[in-house]
Design a protein around this motif. Structure first.
Motif, PDB file in Angstrom:
ATOM      1  N   ARG A 174     127.443  60.288  16.318  1.00 29.33           N
ATOM      2  CA  ARG A 174     126.493  61.366  16.666  1.00 29.33           C
ATOM      3  C   ARG A 174     125.674  61.710  15.423  1.00 29.33           C
ATOM      4  O   ARG A 174     126.018  62.612  14.664  1.00 29.33           O
ATOM      5  N   PRO A 175     124.572  60.992  15.203  1.00 29.98           N
ATOM      6  CA  PRO A 175     123.826  61.163  13.952  1.00 29.98           C
ATOM      7  C   PRO A 175     123.040  62.468  13.902  1.00 29.98           C
ATOM      8  O   PRO A 175     122.579  62.988  14.919  1.00 29.98           O
ATOM      9  N   ALA A 176     122.879  62.967  12.701  1.00 31.60           N
ATOM     10  CA  ALA A 176     122.006  64.103  12.412  1.00 31.60           C
ATOM     11  C   ALA A 176     121.000  63.664  11.354  1.00 31.60           C
ATOM     12  O   ALA A 176     121.310  62.818  10.513  1.00 31.60           O
ATOM     13  N   LEU A 177     119.813  64.226  11.401  1.00 27.62           N
ATOM     14  CA  LEU A 177     118.794  63.877  10.418  1.00 27.62           C
ATOM     15  C   LEU A 177     117.792  65.013  10.298  1.00 27.62           C
ATOM     16  O   LEU A 177     117.701  65.892  11.159  1.00 27.62           O
ATOM     17  N   VAL A 178     117.058  64.994   9.200  1.00 22.76           N
ATOM     18  CA  VAL A 178     116.013  65.980   8.944  1.00 22.76           C
ATOM     19  C   VAL A 178     114.672  65.290   9.094  1.00 22.76           C
ATOM     20  O   VAL A 178     114.416  64.270   8.448  1.00 22.76           O
ATOM     21  N   ILE A 179     113.819  65.842   9.967  1.00 24.29           N
ATOM     22  CA  ILE A 179     112.514  65.228  10.216  1.00 24.29           C
ATOM     23  C   ILE A 179     111.402  66.230   9.943  1.00 24.29           C
ATOM     24  O   ILE A 179     111.586  67.443  10.056  1.00 24.29           O
ATOM     25  N   SER A 180     110.248  65.701   9.586  1.00 24.58           N
ATOM     26  CA  SER A 180     109.057  66.543   9.465  1.00 24.58           C
ATOM     27  C   SER A 180     108.590  66.940  10.856  1.00 24.58           C
ATOM     28  O   SER A 180     108.630  66.145  11.797  1.00 24.58           O
ATOM     29  N   SER A 181     108.131  68.185  11.006  1.00 24.41           N
ATOM     30  CA  SER A 181     107.614  68.623  12.302  1.00 24.41           C
ATOM     31  C   SER A 181     106.362  67.852  12.695  1.00 24.41           C
ATOM     32  O   SER A 181     105.959  67.869  13.859  1.00 24.41           O
ATOM     33  N   LEU A 182     105.755  67.134  11.747  1.00 24.13           N
ATOM     34  CA  LEU A 182     104.599  66.300  12.076  1.00 24.13           C
ATOM     35  C   LEU A 182     104.974  65.203  13.076  1.00 24.13           C
ATOM     36  O   LEU A 182     104.126  64.729  13.832  1.00 24.13           O
ATOM     37  N   LEU A 183     106.248  64.806  13.078  1.00 25.79           N
ATOM     38  CA  LEU A 183     106.693  63.776  14.014  1.00 25.79           C
ATOM     39  C   LEU A 183     106.763  64.294  15.441  1.00 25.79           C
ATOM     40  O   LEU A 183     106.895  63.514  16.385  1.00 25.79           O
ATOM     41  N   LEU A 184     106.684  65.617  15.596  1.00 26.25           N
ATOM     42  CA  LEU A 184     106.720  66.208  16.924  1.00 26.25           C
ATOM     43  C   LEU A 184     105.365  66.769  17.317  1.00 26.25           C
ATOM     44  O   LEU A 184     105.261  67.622  18.192  1.00 26.25           O
ATOM     45  N   ALA A 185     104.292  66.307  16.648  1.00 19.90           N
ATOM     46  CA  ALA A 185     102.953  66.767  16.976  1.00 19.90           C
ATOM     47  C   ALA A 185     102.669  66.506  18.432  1.00 19.90           C
ATOM     48  O   ALA A 185     103.052  65.471  18.980  1.00 19.90           O
ATOM     49  N   SER A 186     102.015  67.445  19.086  1.00 17.47           N
ATOM     50  CA  SER A 186     101.710  67.313  20.509  1.00 17.47           C
ATOM     51  C   SER A 186     100.217  67.341  20.744  1.00 17.47           C
ATOM     52  O   SER A 186      99.458  67.888  19.946  1.00 17.47           O
ATOM     53  N   LYS A 187      99.838  66.775  21.852  1.00 17.75           N
ATOM     54  CA  LYS A 187      98.432  66.807  22.217  1.00 17.75           C
ATOM     55  C   LYS A 187      98.120  68.132  22.892  1.00 17.75           C
ATOM     56  O   LYS A 187      98.810  68.557  23.789  1.00 17.75           O
ATOM     57  N   GLU A 188      97.068  68.742  22.425  1.00 16.20           N
ATOM     58  CA  GLU A 188      96.642  70.018  22.986  1.00 16.20           C
ATOM     59  C   GLU A 188      95.329  69.814  23.705  1.00 16.20           C
ATOM     60  O   GLU A 188      94.450  69.087  23.239  1.00 16.20           O
ATOM     61  N   GLU A 189      95.158  70.456  24.866  1.00 16.76           N
ATOM     62  CA  GLU A 189      93.917  70.317  25.598  1.00 16.76           C
ATOM     63  C   GLU A 189      92.783  70.883  24.766  1.00 16.76           C
ATOM     64  O   GLU A 189      92.893  71.952  24.168  1.00 16.76           O
ATOM     65  N   PRO A 190      91.624  70.199  24.698  1.00 17.31           N
ATOM     66  CA  PRO A 190      90.515  70.653  23.868  1.00 17.31           C
ATOM     67  C   PRO A 190      89.786  71.830  24.497  1.00 17.31           C
ATOM     68  O   PRO A 190      89.870  72.070  25.692  1.00 17.31           O
ATOM     69  N   TYR A 191      89.073  72.570  23.658  1.00 13.69           N
ATOM     70  CA  TYR A 191      88.157  73.558  24.185  1.00 13.69           C
ATOM     71  C   TYR A 191      87.042  72.818  24.920  1.00 13.69           C
ATOM     72  O   TYR A 191      86.665  71.702  24.562  1.00 13.69           O
ATOM     73  N   LEU A 192      86.480  73.453  25.971  1.00 13.55           N
ATOM     74  CA  LEU A 192      85.471  72.774  26.770  1.00 13.55           C
ATOM     75  C   LEU A 192      84.275  72.349  25.937  1.00 13.55           C
ATOM     76  O   LEU A 192      83.669  71.303  26.175  1.00 13.55           O
ATOM     77  N   SER A 193      83.940  73.148  24.932  1.00 16.26           N
ATOM     78  CA  SER A 193      82.779  72.821  24.107  1.00 16.26           C
ATOM     79  C   SER A 193      82.997  71.579  23.266  1.00 16.26           C
ATOM     80  O   SER A 193      82.053  70.974  22.775  1.00 16.26           O
ATOM     81  N   GLU A 194      84.286  71.172  23.085  1.00 13.20           N
ATOM     82  CA  GLU A 194      84.608  70.010  22.266  1.00 13.20           C
ATOM     83  C   GLU A 194      84.816  68.757  23.103  1.00 13.20           C
ATOM     84  O   GLU A 194      84.972  67.667  22.566  1.00 13.20           O
TER      85      GLU A 194
END
Length: 210
Positions: A174-194
């Motif tokens: 049962r491994p444990a590890l420390v990861i950067s939160s950058l590895l969990l980056a998610s896609k966010e819906e863009p603003y309509l103007s973008e």
């Protein structure tokens, strides 16, 4: 689409590189970095533990995790994880205190990127660690060299209880590890103007069909 870091708290269950993990702690990667060393704040690090065992292994010929079969099998698991395209630079190192349960710390410390929890870590995060469907090893030996229990290491049962097991027995990894939160980056819906016209039409179709 914009990328944003995902916010988590201890006890959350996340999916990472095709497996599920429980978040044990949120860590500040800037801690201990001297001022003026050009640190870039990319968000917190997460200390995570596999929700279930990732195969099984003997502990090894002794209860020294640094020289164990368990360590080699955990390293093989990490290689498989990296094969999912995980950036190894975003996996942090952690230092294991290999002091045995009887207090004879002759095994010293070990720096790793993935390993089972030590007894100290298991105790610290006991309130947020879910029980596992399999009995699994910890990285802590029972007795130090020359003392009673040198052929035994700590494991955790399916009920969350700790106990000493013979190193020649096979239990879950049962491994444990420390990861950067950058590895969990998610896609966010863009603003309509973008958004482009094509993205707007696709979003309109999605909402109509949904």
């Amino acid at each position: 689409m914009k990328k944003t870091a995902v916010s988590h708290k201890p006890g959350d269950i996340i999916e990472f590189a095709g497996s599920k993990f429980v978040v044990l702690d949120i860590l500040d990667p800037s801690s201990g970095v001297p001022e003026g060393h050009g640190y870039t704040d990319n968000g917190p690090d997460l200390f995570i533990l596999s929700l279930e065992s990732q195969g099984e292994s003997r502990f090894g010929d002794s209860n020294n995790y640094a020289e164990s079969e368990l360590r080699r099998q955990t390293a093989a698991w990490l290689d498989d994880l990296l094969a999912h395209g995980v950036d190894p630079d975003l996996l942090r190192t952690r230092t294991l205190d290999l002091t045995t349960m009887d207090g004879h710390g002759k095994y010293g410390e070990l720096t790793v990127k993935a390993a089972p929890l030590t007894i100290d870590e298991a105790r610290k995060y006991a309130d947020v660690i879910p029980n596992c469907d399999d009995a699994c090893w910890l990285a802590t030996g029972w007795g130090g060299p020359g003392y009673f229990g040198v052929t035994r290491a700590l494991g955790v049962g399916t009920n969350g209880g700790w106990g000493g097991n013979d190193c020649s027995s096979s239990y879950g990894i049962r491994p444990a590890l420390v990861i950067s939160s950058l590895l969990l980056a998610s896609k966010e819906e863009p603003y309509l103007s973008e958004a482009s016209t094509e993205e707007l039409l696709e979003e309109l179709r999605r909402r109509i069909e949904g």
